[in-house]
Write an enzyme that holds these catalytic residues in place. Structure first.
Site, PDB file in Angstrom:
ATOM      1  N   ARG A 235       0.822  -1.207   0.000  1.00  0.00           N
ATOM      2  CA  ARG A 235       0.000   0.000   0.000  1.00  0.00           C
ATOM      3  C   ARG A 235       0.854   1.256   0.000  1.00  0.00           C
ATOM      4  O   ARG A 235       0.554   2.230  -0.696  1.00  0.00           O
ATOM      5  CB  ARG A 235      -0.958  -0.026   1.186  1.00  0.00           C
ATOM      6  CG  ARG A 235      -1.811   1.227   1.387  1.00  0.00           C
ATOM      7  CD  ARG A 235      -2.367   1.848   0.123  1.00  0.00           C
ATOM      8  NE  ARG A 235      -3.089   0.900  -0.727  1.00  0.00           N
ATOM      9  CZ  ARG A 235      -3.321   1.089  -2.009  1.00  0.00           C
ATOM     10  NH1 ARG A 235      -2.871   2.203  -2.627  1.00  0.00           N
ATOM     11  NH2 ARG A 235      -3.986   0.202  -2.721  1.00  0.00           N
TER      12      ARG A 235
ATOM     13  N   LYS B 267       1.401  24.821  -4.280  1.00  0.00           N
ATOM     14  CA  LYS B 267       0.217  24.124  -3.760  1.00  0.00           C
ATOM     15  C   LYS B 267       0.447  22.617  -3.857  1.00  0.00           C
ATOM     16  O   LYS B 267      -0.097  21.921  -4.713  1.00  0.00           O
ATOM     17  CB  LYS B 267      -1.027  24.547  -4.532  1.00  0.00           C
ATOM     18  CG  LYS B 267      -1.334  26.038  -4.378  1.00  0.00           C
ATOM     19  CD  LYS B 267      -2.468  26.475  -5.290  1.00  0.00           C
ATOM     20  CE  LYS B 267      -2.706  27.980  -5.191  1.00  0.00           C
ATOM     21  NZ  LYS B 267      -3.736  28.454  -6.136  1.00  0.00           N
TER      22      LYS B 267
ATOM     23  N   LYS C  71       2.720  39.160  -3.881  1.00  0.00           N
ATOM     24  CA  LYS C  71       1.348  38.731  -4.121  1.00  0.00           C
ATOM     25  C   LYS C  71       0.355  39.735  -3.530  1.00  0.00           C
ATOM     26  O   LYS C  71       0.751  40.738  -2.935  1.00  0.00           O
ATOM     27  CB  LYS C  71       1.139  37.321  -3.558  1.00  0.00           C
ATOM     28  CG  LYS C  71       1.975  36.276  -4.332  1.00  0.00           C
ATOM     29  CD  LYS C  71       1.765  34.882  -3.815  1.00  0.00           C
ATOM     30  CE  LYS C  71       0.344  34.384  -4.062  1.00  0.00           C
ATOM     31  NZ  LYS C  71       0.068  34.218  -5.510  1.00  0.00           N
TER      32      LYS C  71
ATOM     33  N   GLU D 112       2.072  39.976  -8.686  1.00  0.00           N
ATOM     34  CA  GLU D 112       0.714  39.557  -9.035  1.00  0.00           C
ATOM     35  C   GLU D 112      -0.151  40.788  -9.282  1.00  0.00           C
ATOM     36  O   GLU D 112      -0.186  41.712  -8.467  1.00  0.00           O
ATOM     37  CB  GLU D 112       0.112  38.724  -7.896  1.00  0.00           C
ATOM     38  CG  GLU D 112      -1.323  38.304  -8.131  1.00  0.00           C
ATOM     39  CD  GLU D 112      -1.888  37.491  -6.973  1.00  0.00           C
ATOM     40  OE1 GLU D 112      -3.038  37.043  -7.078  1.00  0.00           O
ATOM     41  OE2 GLU D 112      -1.182  37.324  -5.956  1.00  0.00           O
TER      42      GLU D 112
ATOM     43  N   ASP E 290      -3.693  37.558 -12.689  1.00  0.00           N
ATOM     44  CA  ASP E 290      -4.458  36.577 -11.922  1.00  0.00           C
ATOM     45  C   ASP E 290      -5.961  36.789 -12.069  1.00  0.00           C
ATOM     46  O   ASP E 290      -6.477  37.873 -11.770  1.00  0.00           O
ATOM     47  CB  ASP E 290      -4.058  36.672 -10.443  1.00  0.00           C
ATOM     48  CG  ASP E 290      -4.709  35.605  -9.601  1.00  0.00           C
ATOM     49  OD1 ASP E 290      -4.596  34.420  -9.947  1.00  0.00           O
ATOM     50  OD2 ASP E 290      -5.342  35.953  -8.579  1.00  0.00           O
TER      51      ASP E 290
END
Length: 284
Positions: free
Chosen positions: A105, A139, A171, A200, A221
């Site tokens: 597994r 992410k 950002k 951004e 964005d």
């Protein structure tokens, strides 16, 4: 963006991760296997593709088997980065039956998850048709970033920042706290980092402010197609452009025609479905 050569991962990047994953699954012992499988029983198993997929993480899966049976023999029929069809034997594993069952597994978890990331990355890259560079993001599953970014490379994608120390990116929250893009850019320049500055922008007004501040890369964005076209037009010859936000397979072909250099896709590492791979075992 830095192009990382596609080459096998250094085992130091995953050996301890595999050890912890095995310990998490094993706990106090594999009660079922220990109860029904003899210590000296030998077995042979195959890792079998059950859907079209791009292989990624084969060495990591092999590590799981070999940590429990150092004498296990892994024969690779495919390699990371290969596109395989259902029914393809990816690799064979031979050794003591009990460790193979116990490691199964954990080995599959790594191989299925990473192959899933590589597979969806390849789909985005193919849909882009070479007209725009497909980037990943930060992410990624916690503690597995090096593995996730390797899977992206297996799929033909390009890695964005490996971490916060790997690039300068202003950002939206930075801008809110600094009160202006120009102010944030000036502070970074004063800090003396010898790196490109990316900003951004969520509106054409922010595009103009960022370009006036002399940024190197502009991330546009969640803009409309018309605004993206205009932002790219204004940036031509002044800054490279990265498209971000709401990027899907259905949209990537259209986005690739706009003239931006990059498109970043968080979904290739945070939402990739696991590849369908099984481990079929028999007595040796």
């Amino acid at each position: 963006m830095k192009t990382v050569p596609f080459e096998p991962l250094d085992p130091a990047l995953y050996r301890e991760t595999v050890r912890r994953a095995l310990a998490e699954d094993l706990g106090w012992g594999d009660l079922t296997t220990d109860g029904v499988i003899g210590e000296e029983q030998r077995a042979r198993g195959v890792l079998l593709a059950k859907s079209p997929l791009v292989v990624a993480g084969l060495d990591i899966a092999a590590e799981a088997f070999m940590q429990l049976d150092p004498g296990a023999k892994v024969t690779r029929h495919m390699k990371d980065g290969d596109l395989v069809q259902p029914g393809t034997i990816i690799a064979e594993v031979a050794g003591y039956a009990a460790p193979l069952l116990t490691a199964e597994r954990t080995a599959l978890n790594f191989l299925q998850q990473l192959s899933g990331m590589a597979t969806i990355t390849r789909r985005f890259v193919d849909a882009a048709g070479g007209r725009i560079t497909v980037l990943d993001t930060r992410k990624t599953p916690p503690t597995l970033r090096a593995l996730a970014k390797y899977a992206v490379r297996c799929g033909g994608g390009t890695n964005h920042r490996a971490g916060l120390d790997d690039g300068l990116m202003i950002k939206d929250n930075h801008i809110r706290l600094c009160e202006s893009i120009r102010g944030a850019v000036l502070k970074l320049r004063e800090a003396g980092h010898d790196m490109a500055i990316e900003v951004e922008a969520q509106s054409l007004a922010q595009v103009d402010e960022a370009l006036a501040a002399g940024v190197d890369v502009l991330m546009i964005d969640n803009m409309s197609l018309d605004d993206m076209r205009e932002a790219i037009r204004r940036s031509r010859g002044r800054a490279k452009v990265e498209i971000s936000g709401g990027v899907t397979l259905d949209r990537i072909a259209d986005l690739a025609t706009l003239g931006a250099e990059y498109v970043s896709v968080g979904a290739i590492t945070h939402s990739a479905p696991a590849a369908d791979i099984s481990f079929e075992i028999e007595r040796a």
